[in-house]
Design a protein around this motif. Structure first.
Motif, PDB file in Angstrom:
ATOM      1  N   ASP A  13      -4.811   5.579  -2.008  1.00  0.00           N
ATOM      2  CA  ASP A  13      -5.721   4.451  -2.144  1.00  0.00           C
ATOM      3  C   ASP A  13      -6.384   4.101  -0.816  1.00  0.00           C
ATOM      4  O   ASP A  13      -7.466   3.500  -0.792  1.00  0.00           O
ATOM      5  N   SER A  14      -5.729   4.469   0.273  1.00  0.00           N
ATOM      6  CA  SER A  14      -6.283   4.226   1.604  1.00  0.00           C
ATOM      7  C   SER A  14      -5.630   5.215   2.565  1.00  0.00           C
ATOM      8  O   SER A  14      -4.632   5.858   2.221  1.00  0.00           O
ATOM      9  N   PRO A  15      -6.159   5.338   3.776  1.00  0.00           N
ATOM     10  CA  PRO A  15      -5.532   6.229   4.754  1.00  0.00           C
ATOM     11  C   PRO A  15      -4.374   5.569   5.496  1.00  0.00           C
ATOM     12  O   PRO A  15      -3.895   6.091   6.504  1.00  0.00           O
ATOM     13  N   ASN A  16      -3.920   4.444   4.976  1.00  0.00           N
ATOM     14  CA  ASN A  16      -2.761   3.768   5.551  1.00  0.00           C
ATOM     15  C   ASN A  16      -1.504   4.592   5.278  1.00  0.00           C
ATOM     16  O   ASN A  16      -1.332   5.099   4.167  1.00  0.00           O
ATOM     17  N   PRO A  17      -0.605   4.763   6.251  1.00  0.00           N
ATOM     18  CA  PRO A  17       0.607   5.571   6.040  1.00  0.00           C
ATOM     19  C   PRO A  17       1.408   5.191   4.805  1.00  0.00           C
ATOM     20  O   PRO A  17       1.975   6.051   4.138  1.00  0.00           O
ATOM     21  N   LYS A  18       1.446   3.902   4.472  1.00  0.00           N
ATOM     22  CA  LYS A  18       2.207   3.456   3.298  1.00  0.00           C
ATOM     23  C   LYS A  18       1.599   4.029   2.019  1.00  0.00           C
ATOM     24  O   LYS A  18       2.312   4.528   1.144  1.00  0.00           O
ATOM     25  N   ARG A  53       6.148  13.345   7.358  1.00  0.00           N
ATOM     26  CA  ARG A  53       4.758  13.766   7.195  1.00  0.00           C
ATOM     27  C   ARG A  53       3.729  12.652   6.990  1.00  0.00           C
ATOM     28  O   ARG A  53       2.563  12.810   7.379  1.00  0.00           O
ATOM     29  N   PRO A  54       4.055  11.530   6.342  1.00  0.00           N
ATOM     30  CA  PRO A  54       3.011  10.538   6.024  1.00  0.00           C
ATOM     31  C   PRO A  54       2.183  10.069   7.206  1.00  0.00           C
ATOM     32  O   PRO A  54       0.967   9.887   7.078  1.00  0.00           O
ATOM     33  N   LYS A  55       2.785   9.874   8.358  1.00  0.00           N
ATOM     34  CA  LYS A  55       2.035   9.380   9.516  1.00  0.00           C
ATOM     35  C   LYS A  55       0.979  10.390   9.942  1.00  0.00           C
ATOM     36  O   LYS A  55      -0.178  10.034  10.197  1.00  0.00           O
ATOM     37  N   ALA A  56       1.364  11.673  10.005  1.00  0.00           N
ATOM     38  CA  ALA A  56       0.416  12.711  10.404  1.00  0.00           C
ATOM     39  C   ALA A  56      -0.662  12.888   9.344  1.00  0.00           C
ATOM     40  O   ALA A  56      -1.849  13.070   9.663  1.00  0.00           O
ATOM     41  N   SER A  57      -0.265  12.857   8.065  1.00  0.00           N
ATOM     42  CA  SER A  57      -1.245  12.995   6.989  1.00  0.00           C
ATOM     43  C   SER A  57      -2.209  11.817   6.971  1.00  0.00           C
ATOM     44  O   SER A  57      -3.408  11.987   6.722  1.00  0.00           O
ATOM     45  N   ALA A  58      -1.693  10.621   7.253  1.00  0.00           N
ATOM     46  CA  ALA A  58      -2.551   9.438   7.301  1.00  0.00           C
ATOM     47  C   ALA A  58      -3.587   9.580   8.414  1.00  0.00           C
ATOM     48  O   ALA A  58      -4.760   9.216   8.239  1.00  0.00           O
ATOM     49  N   ALA A  59      -3.166  10.121   9.546  1.00  0.00           N
ATOM     50  CA  ALA A  59      -4.098  10.339  10.653  1.00  0.00           C
ATOM     51  C   ALA A  59      -5.193  11.318  10.247  1.00  0.00           C
ATOM     52  O   ALA A  59      -6.364  11.155  10.616  1.00  0.00           O
ATOM     53  N   ALA A  60      -4.814  12.344   9.474  1.00  0.00           N
ATOM     54  CA  ALA A  60      -5.796  13.313   8.997  1.00  0.00           C
ATOM     55  C   ALA A  60      -6.772  12.659   8.026  1.00  0.00           C
ATOM     56  O   ALA A  60      -7.995  12.883   8.098  1.00  0.00           O
ATOM     57  N   TYR A  61      -6.255  11.847   7.101  1.00  0.00           N
ATOM     58  CA  TYR A  61      -7.128  11.143   6.157  1.00  0.00           C
ATOM     59  C   TYR A  61      -8.078  10.198   6.891  1.00  0.00           C
ATOM     60  O   TYR A  61      -9.252  10.050   6.521  1.00  0.00           O
ATOM     61  N   GLN A  62      -7.587   9.549   7.942  1.00  0.00           N
ATOM     62  CA  GLN A  62      -8.431   8.621   8.691  1.00  0.00           C
ATOM     63  C   GLN A  62      -9.622   9.332   9.324  1.00  0.00           C
ATOM     64  O   GLN A  62     -10.701   8.747   9.459  1.00  0.00           O
ATOM     65  N   LYS A  63      -9.462  10.590   9.655  1.00  0.00           N
ATOM     66  CA  LYS A  63     -10.556  11.358  10.263  1.00  0.00           C
ATOM     67  C   LYS A  63     -11.714  11.586   9.294  1.00  0.00           C
ATOM     68  O   LYS A  63     -12.873  11.683   9.713  1.00  0.00           O
ATOM     69  N   GLU A  68     -17.164   4.269   1.869  1.00  0.00           N
ATOM     70  CA  GLU A  68     -17.021   3.970   0.436  1.00  0.00           C
ATOM     71  C   GLU A  68     -15.627   4.273  -0.090  1.00  0.00           C
ATOM     72  O   GLU A  68     -15.270   3.880  -1.198  1.00  0.00           O
ATOM     73  N   GLY A  69     -14.825   5.010   0.691  1.00  0.00           N
ATOM     74  CA  GLY A  69     -13.477   5.354   0.262  1.00  0.00           C
ATOM     75  C   GLY A  69     -13.165   6.828   0.460  1.00  0.00           C
ATOM     76  O   GLY A  69     -13.785   7.511   1.284  1.00  0.00           O
ATOM     77  N   SER A  70     -12.220   7.330  -0.306  1.00  0.00           N
ATOM     78  CA  SER A  70     -11.825   8.736  -0.224  1.00  0.00           C
ATOM     79  C   SER A  70     -12.996   9.635  -0.607  1.00  0.00           C
ATOM     80  O   SER A  70     -13.600   9.452  -1.674  1.00  0.00           O
TER      81      SER A  70
END
Length: 343
Positions: A13-18, A53-63, A68-70
């Protein structure tokens, strides 16, 4: 009434790690993604991966996250809206993982009076971890919640003439005027055991240089064959010369053998062999997403430049290209209105 349900992979739903952790948990706990016994999958996913993994994946999504979203969701919604404008039948969009569930998509159609659904998994090739898991879950949801609903699924379209033409034209259009010595077709990777498990003959697949080229009923469900076939058909359509293109597989996980050659190592190898200008296309996806926008366009380019390469050109997925929309519309109308087809 007839209706259409597009289903794509999904997104946090967001690039937030949670949110990324929640999404990865659902995705990786799918028995067709990590196909090991439940206890082992639980230990691997909840005991190791979701703690690292979530923290690293979140960083990738943030890039790659858009305002507008994903990107995957935004592009899929654009595609749905364009198709809806071309047909009179209700169109809904769902994701295999995440909050845009298949159940919600089916409910949206049922609420509009739909009792016949054309299910379109947005994957050109069949694979356990993509098409099959969508089909299985959709049927489970239908039985439990919509027993009077009739669902027909669109088969894998990897070798469909129209698809090959649209894909080839898109590649040609995006590479026009660009300098490249080699065109790499990079497909999402899967474990080798998935290929053997999908072999309906229980004997054809060898994962060697010969089995994918030999005619077999196994090819209907063989992801590896279908990937190589897309490369072959597009190369033929574009009249690519031998040794100017190749196929590779990306996004491996864990220590088990996955389909090879690996994309990152192929980029490195080609760079060491003197390729200075590379173009790369990702035909396992119809919508740009984390794997295309970050893993290929960012990480792949970094590898290529580090090895001495000059120009690294990425070809966008079909996304909401008008020719792709037209082709989907044609397939939908062929299903919905077969009586209007020429004899």
């Amino acid at each position: 009434m007839k209706g259409i349900l597009f289903v794509n992979l999904g997104s946090p739903d967001s690039p937030n790690p949670k949110d990324v952790k929640k999404y990865l948990g659902e995705f990786l706990m799918d028995e067709r993604v990590i196909d090991v016994p439940l206890w082992a999958r639980t230990l691997l996913v909840k005991g190791i991966i979701l703690n690292t993994r979530p923290k690293a994946s979140a960083a990738a999504y943030q890039k790659i996250w858009w305002e507008e979203g994903s990107p995957l969701i935004v592009i899929s919604e654009r595609l749905k809206k364009k198709v809806q404008k071309r047909i009179m039948y209700p169109v809904a969009l769902a994701m295999r993982y995440g909050s845009m569930t298949i159940k919600k998509g089916l409910q949206e159609l049922v609420d509009k009076g739909v009792d016949e659904v054309l299910l379109i998994p947005l994957y050109p090739q069949f694979a356990m971890a993509t098409t099959e898991t969508i089909l299985v879950l959709t049927e489970e949801i239908r039985k439990a919640n919509f027993p009077n609903l009739t669902i027909t699924d669109l088969p894998a379209f990897y070798n469909n003439k129209g698809y090959i033409e649209v894909l080839s034209d898109s590649i040609s259009k995006h590479l026009e005027g660009k300098t490249y010595d080699h065109l790499l077709f990079s497909y999402h990777g899967v474990p080798e055991r998935h290929i053997f498990k999908s072999d309906v003959t229980n004997s054809h697949c060898k994962i060697d240089k010969s089995c994918c080229a030999k005619p077999s009923s196994a090819h209907e469900f063989c992801y590896r064959h279908q990937c190589f076939e897309v490369t072959r058909l597009v190369a033929k359509k574009l009249d690519l010369k031998p040794n100017t293109f190749s196929t590779s597989f990306q996004s491996r996980l864990g220590f088990d053998p996955w389909l090879q050659p690996y994309t990152d190592r192929t980029i490195e190898r080609l760079g060491k062999q003197g390729v200075k200008n590379m173009a790369i296309v990702t035909p396992a996806f119809v919508s740009d997403c984390l794997e295309t926008l970050e893993e290929i366009a960012m990480e792949g380019q970094e590898i290529f430049h580090e090895i001495g390469g000059d120009n690294f050109t990425t070809v966008p997925c079909l996304n909401d290209d008008d020719a792709w929309v037209d082709l989907l519309t044609e397939w939908i109308l062929n299903w919905a209105e077969p009586e209007k087809l020429p004899v």
